[in-house]
Design a protein around this motif. Structure first.
Motif, mmCIF file in Angstrom:
data_model
loop_
_atom_site.group_PDB
_atom_site.id
_atom_site.type_symbol
_atom_site.label_atom_id
_atom_site.label_comp_id
_atom_site.label_asym_id
_atom_site.label_seq_id
_atom_site.Cartn_x
_atom_site.Cartn_y
_atom_site.Cartn_z
ATOM 1 N N ARG A 15 63.816 75.982 33.546
ATOM 2 C CA ARG A 15 62.501 76.304 34.093
ATOM 3 C C ARG A 15 62.665 77.006 35.438
ATOM 4 N N GLU A 16 61.718 77.898 35.738
ATOM 5 C CA GLU A 16 61.728 78.571 37.041
ATOM 6 C C GLU A 16 61.159 77.630 38.092
ATOM 7 N N VAL A 17 61.823 77.601 39.239
ATOM 8 C CA VAL A 17 61.415 76.745 40.344
ATOM 9 C C VAL A 17 61.424 77.573 41.614
ATOM 10 N N ARG A 18 60.380 77.426 42.414
ATOM 11 C CA ARG A 18 60.301 78.043 43.739
ATOM 12 C C ARG A 18 60.225 76.924 44.780
ATOM 13 N N PRO A 19 61.385 76.418 45.218
ATOM 14 C CA PRO A 19 61.328 75.339 46.210
ATOM 15 C C PRO A 19 60.575 75.796 47.461
ATOM 16 N N ALA A 20 59.633 74.982 47.906
ATOM 17 C CA ALA A 20 58.812 75.321 49.073
ATOM 18 C C ALA A 20 59.696 75.666 50.266
ATOM 19 N N GLN A 21 59.341 76.706 50.940
ATOM 20 C CA GLN A 21 59.992 77.177 52.168
ATOM 21 C C GLN A 21 61.426 77.653 51.966
ATOM 22 N N SER A 22 61.878 77.810 50.727
ATOM 23 C CA SER A 22 63.242 78.287 50.494
ATOM 24 C C SER A 22 63.337 79.801 50.504
ATOM 25 N N GLY A 23 62.241 80.470 50.117
ATOM 26 C CA GLY A 23 62.288 81.922 49.979
ATOM 27 C C GLY A 23 63.043 82.355 48.736
ATOM 28 N N ALA A 24 63.265 81.423 47.810
ATOM 29 C CA ALA A 24 64.058 81.726 46.623
ATOM 30 C C ALA A 24 63.343 81.281 45.351
ATOM 31 N N LEU A 25 63.736 81.909 44.278
ATOM 32 C CA LEU A 25 63.347 81.517 42.931
ATOM 33 C C LEU A 25 64.636 81.127 42.232
ATOM 34 N N ALA A 26 64.638 80.005 41.542
ATOM 35 C CA ALA A 26 65.839 79.545 40.846
ATOM 36 C C ALA A 26 65.468 79.090 39.446
ATOM 37 N N LEU A 27 66.420 79.194 38.560
ATOM 38 C CA LEU A 27 66.270 78.719 37.198
ATOM 39 C C LEU A 27 67.066 77.419 37.097
ATOM 40 N N PHE A 28 66.351 76.281 37.023
ATOM 41 C CA PHE A 28 66.997 74.970 36.946
ATOM 42 C C PHE A 28 66.889 74.425 35.524
ATOM 43 N N PRO A 29 67.903 73.677 35.070
ATOM 44 C CA PRO A 29 67.853 73.101 33.733
ATOM 45 C C PRO A 29 67.145 71.746 33.673
ATOM 46 N N CYS A 30 66.582 71.313 34.786
ATOM 47 C CA CYS A 30 65.881 70.038 34.880
ATOM 48 C C CYS A 30 64.966 70.144 36.107
ATOM 49 N N LYS A 31 64.007 69.237 36.214
ATOM 50 C CA LYS A 31 63.082 69.278 37.344
ATOM 51 C C LYS A 31 63.794 68.768 38.602
ATOM 52 N N PRO A 32 63.951 69.646 39.597
ATOM 53 C CA PRO A 32 64.693 69.214 40.792
ATOM 54 C C PRO A 32 63.839 68.405 41.766
ATOM 55 N N ASP A 33 64.500 67.491 42.448
ATOM 56 C CA ASP A 33 63.918 66.817 43.607
ATOM 57 C C ASP A 33 64.204 67.710 44.796
#
Length: 152
Positions: A15-33
């Motif tokens: 799933r695509e994840v945009r961690p707040a304040q990271s300035g990045a988009l990442a594709l994670f295989p699980c929901k990250p903390d």
């Protein structure tokens, strides 16, 4: 593409994840903390016996970003008791082109660690996958899913 990845790796739910304040988009295989402190953060998750993480921090001196990337990779290799191998090429859309940006594979008795370090201006990023055995396909999915986004 996500369907193909899921079919090949059923334990990994990309799933695509945009961690707040990271300035990045990442594709994670699980929901990250996600954890955040002033000027730094970490998004991480574990699934199928593998750990995935993306961390970011603001460099005190953006002119030293290249040296900081090299130091980050060396520090991890030292922590794992491994020599730092030569970096492999790394292309993350939106990253600042620095010769110190790269990806590494560190293997030891405790498993395999894959590492990528890159920067966008004065922001430093580290992507990490740990596993008991190497999973080049999972690493490739994770690292090619990284993007640095312009400030909104």
């Amino acid at each position: 593409m996500l369907g193909w990845l899921s079919a090949c790796q059923p334990a990994l739910n990309w799933r695509e994840v945009r961690p707040a304040q990271s300035g990045a988009l990442a594709l994670f295989p699980c929901k990250p903390d996600t954890e955040q402190r002033s000027g730094m953060g970490l998004a991480r998750c574990e699934t199928g016996g593998k750990g995935f993480a993306l961390s970011w921090a603001d460099a005190p001196d953006p002119a030293q970003s290249g040296a900081a990337l090299k130091a980050m990779a060396q520090a991890l290799a030292t922590k794992l008791g491994q020599p730092l191998p030569a970096a492999e090429a790394l292309q993350v859309p939106g990253m600042t082109p620095l010769r110190e940006a790269g990806q590494y594979r560190l293997a030891g008795s405790g498993g395999v660690t894959r590492l990528a370090v890159f920067a966008h201006g004065g922001r430093l990023y580290q992507a990490l996958m740990t596993a008991p055995q190497d999973d080049a396909a999972a690493w490739e999915s994770f690292v090619t899913g990284l993007r640095v986004e312009p400030a909104r």
